[in-house]
Design an enzyme around this catalytic site. Sequence first.
Site, PDB file in Angstrom:
ATOM      1  N   ASP A 146       0.859  -1.184   0.000  1.00  0.00           N
ATOM      2  CA  ASP A 146       0.000   0.000   0.000  1.00  0.00           C
ATOM      3  C   ASP A 146       0.896   1.235   0.000  1.00  0.00           C
ATOM      4  O   ASP A 146       1.560   1.531   1.006  1.00  0.00           O
ATOM      5  CB  ASP A 146      -0.896   0.016   1.241  1.00  0.00           C
ATOM      6  CG  ASP A 146      -2.016  -1.007   1.160  1.00  0.00           C
ATOM      7  OD1 ASP A 146      -1.876  -1.990   0.408  1.00  0.00           O
ATOM      8  OD2 ASP A 146      -3.025  -0.827   1.874  1.00  0.00           O
TER       9      ASP A 146
ATOM     10  N   LYS B  28      -7.191   3.500  -3.289  1.00  0.00           N
ATOM     11  CA  LYS B  28      -7.680   3.428  -1.908  1.00  0.00           C
ATOM     12  C   LYS B  28      -7.903   4.854  -1.408  1.00  0.00           C
ATOM     13  O   LYS B  28      -7.100   5.756  -1.681  1.00  0.00           O
ATOM     14  CB  LYS B  28      -6.637   2.682  -1.068  1.00  0.00           C
ATOM     15  CG  LYS B  28      -6.958   2.501   0.399  1.00  0.00           C
ATOM     16  CD  LYS B  28      -5.859   1.644   1.039  1.00  0.00           C
ATOM     17  CE  LYS B  28      -5.987   1.570   2.546  1.00  0.00           C
ATOM     18  NZ  LYS B  28      -4.936   0.725   3.155  1.00  0.00           N
TER      19      LYS B  28
ATOM     20  N   LYS C  67     -10.737   0.440  -2.706  1.00  0.00           N
ATOM     21  CA  LYS C  67     -10.748   0.160  -1.268  1.00  0.00           C
ATOM     22  C   LYS C  67     -11.032   1.432  -0.481  1.00  0.00           C
ATOM     23  O   LYS C  67     -10.191   2.326  -0.420  1.00  0.00           O
ATOM     24  CB  LYS C  67      -9.415  -0.440  -0.815  1.00  0.00           C
ATOM     25  CG  LYS C  67      -9.416  -0.779   0.689  1.00  0.00           C
ATOM     26  CD  LYS C  67      -8.140  -1.470   1.128  1.00  0.00           C
ATOM     27  CE  LYS C  67      -8.183  -1.778   2.625  1.00  0.00           C
ATOM     28  NZ  LYS C  67      -6.963  -2.471   3.082  1.00  0.00           N
TER      29      LYS C  67
END
Length: 246
Positions: free
Chosen positions: A83, A146, A182
């Site tokens: 991430d 995300k 996400k």
Amino acid sequence: MKAIQPIRRDHLKSMDMHDKGITTAAVCVYPSRVADAAKALKAANSSLPVASVATGFPAGQTHLKTRLEEVRLAVADGASEIDIVINRTLALTGHWEALYDEIRQFREACGEAHMKTILAVGELANFTNVYKASLVSMMAGSDFIKTSTGKESVNATYPVAIVMVRAIRDYFLRTGHKVGFKPAGGIRTAQESVVWLALMKEELGDEWLSPHLFRLGASSLLADIERQIYHHVTGRYPAYQELPMA
């Protein structure tokens, strides 16, 4: 261990769900703990992916060389998902090509690892920046985009989510390439998670209802899901101290 067995087995058994392989989608740790997490999962004979935040999480304000090396080290230690966080300065000042170049370098540093790009939408000022950052991230090779690190004052919200998922839809219609989404940060109840599922179904369709294209940041959410299952099985809500790691 909580990621491998998030819900009590006896409760799952009472719903005939004990043999469905229910786990979290991944277990996310800081880079320095990737090797420990990978070792623990291997000892438990689990194939659960290790995800690691990187690139100077959450602010992303370390030197580019440092951020790239952090990605490489996390992958070398066993992370199969990374991430990253974008450099918000580049987005806020309109340096989109420079942002693309940075994310592209992170993509190369990830190698075969799955890359989720965190936009930190609460710091991007407006919907136009969110849309552009979403497109740049996807063009640079992100597998997921995300919403948040979970550390900003504003995290996942529905208006921002609609901007991001419509960017995903636009990108798919132009390229045929599917990118995941996400939302993370501030999602705390099972009821809220149903709204997020409905949003994905309405905007992107059923294919985006699976873990390879949709994830929820579940740090706080998991405890409430567990409480709702507990209530379904026993007829009462548990105190939080009755739930492991709640």
